[in-house]
Design a protein around this motif. Structure first.
Motif, PDB file in Angstrom:
ATOM      1  N   ASP A 138      15.650  -2.587  -5.229  1.00 49.24           N
ATOM      2  CA  ASP A 138      16.165  -1.339  -5.797  1.00 49.24           C
ATOM      3  C   ASP A 138      15.307  -0.816  -6.953  1.00 49.24           C
ATOM      4  O   ASP A 138      15.652   0.207  -7.562  1.00 49.24           O
ATOM      5  CB  ASP A 138      17.604  -1.533  -6.296  1.00 49.24           C
ATOM      6  N   ASP A 139      14.211  -1.503  -7.249  1.00 45.28           N
ATOM      7  CA  ASP A 139      13.318  -1.037  -8.311  1.00 45.28           C
ATOM      8  C   ASP A 139      12.663   0.287  -7.900  1.00 45.28           C
ATOM      9  O   ASP A 139      12.350   0.503  -6.725  1.00 45.28           O
ATOM     10  CB  ASP A 139      12.224  -2.069  -8.605  1.00 45.28           C
ATOM     11  N   ILE A 140      12.442   1.141  -8.876  1.00 43.24           N
ATOM     12  CA  ILE A 140      11.866   2.460  -8.616  1.00 43.24           C
ATOM     13  C   ILE A 140      10.516   2.585  -9.319  1.00 43.24           C
ATOM     14  O   ILE A 140      10.383   2.229 -10.485  1.00 43.24           O
ATOM     15  CB  ILE A 140      12.801   3.579  -9.116  1.00 43.24           C
ATOM     16  N   LEU A 141       9.513   3.065  -8.600  1.00 39.38           N
ATOM     17  CA  LEU A 141       8.198   3.330  -9.180  1.00 39.38           C
ATOM     18  C   LEU A 141       8.253   4.683  -9.881  1.00 39.38           C
ATOM     19  O   LEU A 141       8.441   5.723  -9.242  1.00 39.38           O
ATOM     20  CB  LEU A 141       7.115   3.346  -8.097  1.00 39.38           C
ATOM     21  N   MET A 142       8.120   4.679 -11.206  1.00 33.61           N
ATOM     22  CA  MET A 142       8.215   5.906 -11.995  1.00 33.61           C
ATOM     23  C   MET A 142       6.830   6.356 -12.435  1.00 33.61           C
ATOM     24  O   MET A 142       6.072   5.582 -13.003  1.00 33.61           O
ATOM     25  CB  MET A 142       9.115   5.679 -13.218  1.00 33.61           C
ATOM     26  N   LYS A 190       0.817  -1.215   0.000  1.00 34.47           N
ATOM     27  CA  LYS A 190       0.000   0.000   0.000  1.00 34.47           C
ATOM     28  C   LYS A 190       0.851   1.265   0.000  1.00 34.47           C
ATOM     29  O   LYS A 190       0.344   2.353  -0.277  1.00 34.47           O
ATOM     30  CB  LYS A 190      -0.922   0.016   1.229  1.00 34.47           C
ATOM     31  N   ARG A 191       2.138   1.143   0.327  1.00 29.94           N
ATOM     32  CA  ARG A 191       3.001   2.307   0.442  1.00 29.94           C
ATOM     33  C   ARG A 191       3.906   2.500  -0.777  1.00 29.94           C
ATOM     34  O   ARG A 191       3.954   3.580  -1.340  1.00 29.94           O
ATOM     35  CB  ARG A 191       3.858   2.207   1.715  1.00 29.94           C
ATOM     36  N   GLY A 192       4.633   1.470  -1.154  1.00 27.58           N
ATOM     37  CA  GLY A 192       5.588   1.681  -2.236  1.00 27.58           C
ATOM     38  C   GLY A 192       5.778   0.536  -3.207  1.00 27.58           C
ATOM     39  O   GLY A 192       6.522   0.664  -4.186  1.00 27.58           O
ATOM     40  N   ARG A 193       5.104  -0.594  -2.953  1.00 28.19           N
ATOM     41  CA  ARG A 193       5.261  -1.744  -3.836  1.00 28.19           C
ATOM     42  C   ARG A 193       3.904  -2.288  -4.283  1.00 28.19           C
ATOM     43  O   ARG A 193       3.487  -3.385  -3.918  1.00 28.19           O
ATOM     44  CB  ARG A 193       6.067  -2.848  -3.135  1.00 28.19           C
ATOM     45  N   THR A 224      -3.870   5.485 -14.508  1.00 28.06           N
ATOM     46  CA  THR A 224      -2.649   6.160 -14.943  1.00 28.06           C
ATOM     47  C   THR A 224      -2.980   7.508 -15.584  1.00 28.06           C
ATOM     48  O   THR A 224      -4.058   7.698 -16.143  1.00 28.06           O
ATOM     49  CB  THR A 224      -1.866   5.284 -15.936  1.00 28.06           C
ATOM     50  N   LEU A 225      -2.025   8.423 -15.484  1.00 32.48           N
ATOM     51  CA  LEU A 225      -2.126   9.720 -16.158  1.00 32.48           C
ATOM     52  C   LEU A 225      -1.161   9.811 -17.338  1.00 32.48           C
ATOM     53  O   LEU A 225      -1.011  10.860 -17.932  1.00 32.48           O
ATOM     54  CB  LEU A 225      -1.832  10.850 -15.165  1.00 32.48           C
ATOM     55  N   GLY A 226      -0.518   8.701 -17.640  1.00 30.89           N
ATOM     56  CA  GLY A 226       0.422   8.677 -18.754  1.00 30.89           C
ATOM     57  C   GLY A 226       1.438   7.570 -18.610  1.00 30.89           C
ATOM     58  O   GLY A 226       1.504   6.648 -19.417  1.00 30.89           O
ATOM     59  N   LYS A 227       2.257   7.620 -17.550  1.00 28.46           N
ATOM     60  CA  LYS A 227       3.274   6.610 -17.328  1.00 28.46           C
ATOM     61  C   LYS A 227       3.252   6.192 -15.868  1.00 28.46           C
ATOM     62  O   LYS A 227       3.262   7.035 -14.964  1.00 28.46           O
ATOM     63  CB  LYS A 227       4.660   7.159 -17.693  1.00 28.46           C
ATOM     64  N   GLY A 228       3.217   4.893 -15.639  1.00 25.89           N
ATOM     65  CA  GLY A 228       3.172   4.387 -14.279  1.00 25.89           C
ATOM     66  C   GLY A 228       1.760   4.340 -13.733  1.00 25.89           C
ATOM     67  O   GLY A 228       0.865   5.015 -14.223  1.00 25.89           O
ATOM     68  N   ALA A 229       1.569   3.536 -12.698  1.00 25.28           N
ATOM     69  CA  ALA A 229       0.242   3.355 -12.099  1.00 25.28           C
ATOM     70  C   ALA A 229       0.137   4.151 -10.805  1.00 25.28           C
ATOM     71  O   ALA A 229       0.826   3.854  -9.834  1.00 25.28           O
ATOM     72  CB  ALA A 229      -0.022   1.873 -11.831  1.00 25.28           C
ATOM     73  N   LEU A 230      -0.717   5.183 -10.810  1.00 20.67           N
ATOM     74  CA  LEU A 230      -0.956   5.945  -9.584  1.00 20.67           C
ATOM     75  C   LEU A 230      -1.809   5.145  -8.607  1.00 20.67           C
ATOM     76  O   LEU A 230      -1.654   5.249  -7.394  1.00 20.67           O
ATOM     77  CB  LEU A 230      -1.651   7.277  -9.902  1.00 20.67           C
ATOM     78  N   ILE A 231      -2.756   4.389  -9.150  1.00 20.19           N
ATOM     79  CA  ILE A 231      -3.598   3.518  -8.336  1.00 20.19           C
ATOM     80  C   ILE A 231      -3.562   2.129  -8.949  1.00 20.19           C
ATOM     81  O   ILE A 231      -3.722   1.961 -10.159  1.00 20.19           O
ATOM     82  CB  ILE A 231      -5.050   4.024  -8.274  1.00 20.19           C
TER      83      ILE A 231
END
Length: 208
Positions: free
Chosen positions: A52-56, A12-15, A88-95
């Motif tokens: 080390d993966d980053i949510l973009m 729910k926080r970062g993954r 999404t608003l373009g790239k990556g999943a906000l929800i």
């Protein structure tokens, strides 16, 4: 139980990518078997390997809110279906949502319509929240990969036949929203349905 809840907090926080696995594991904490423990270990090993993966996240200038909503029919032991959604608003999943449906569906079409109804409140809230921040929203699009569901959403009871005439009236709230131009439902090929990842395990090329 402890590790599942810790993983749920993390999802729910970062993954959000582990959310589908945690949803299934959380339904098995009461009476887990060896297979459930192995699945939990796989999730923990996956987290360790990808720490080390980053949510973009990135927004485009289309002023369009894009939702993908999907459902996996009767995948639980009690034959209930699973709803998955991605915003999404373009790239990556906000929800990124994944949840077990509260009622049994008699067909994949009903499961898909249940899935849209599950998420419609969050879809509308997201639209109004963004508008209240001073941003213009031109379009709210819900992508679906089931053509029967799209017809029922657009036409309501007018598209119902014998297999669908028992559908609850609440499932046609989406029809009213379409008529008021609040949302639009568009077809998305199953191979492009990113919410599929949130409804059931995917393997091979699709997972990669």
């Amino acid at each position: 139980h402890t590790y599942v809840m810790k993983a749920m907090f993390l999802s729910k926080r970062g993954r959000p990518d582990i959310n589908p696995a945690i949803v299934f594991l959380s339904s098995r904490v009461k009476d887990p078997n060896d297979g459930d423990w192995k699945k939990l270990l796989r999730v923990l090993n996956f987290l360790k390997a990808t720490r080390d993966d980053i949510l973009m996240l990135e927004a485009d200038d289309e002023q369009t809110l894009t939702w993908y909503v999907d459902a996996a029919f009767a995948v639980h032991h009690d034959m209930k279906s699973q709803t998955g959604a991605v915003f999404t608003l373009g790239k990556g999943a906000l929800i990124l949502d994944s949840n077990k449906q509260k009622t049994n569906a008699r067909s994949s079409t009903e499961a898909e319509l249940n899935g849209v109804d599950d998420k419609i409140s969050k879809i509308l809230w997201t639209k109004r929240f963004i508008e209240k921040q001073g941003f213009k929203v031109k379009l709210t699009v819900i992508y679906q990969d089931n053509t029967s569901t799209i017809k029922l959403a657009e036409n309501g009871k007018a598209s119902s036949g014998k297999p669908t005439r028992h559908f609850d009236i609440k499932l046609f709230y989406i029809t009213d929203l379409i008529d008021r131009n609040e949302v639009t439902v568009k077809y998305c090929h199953t191979d492009d349905m990113v919410a599929d990842y949130n409804t059931k395990p995917v393997v091979g090329v699709k997972f990669r």
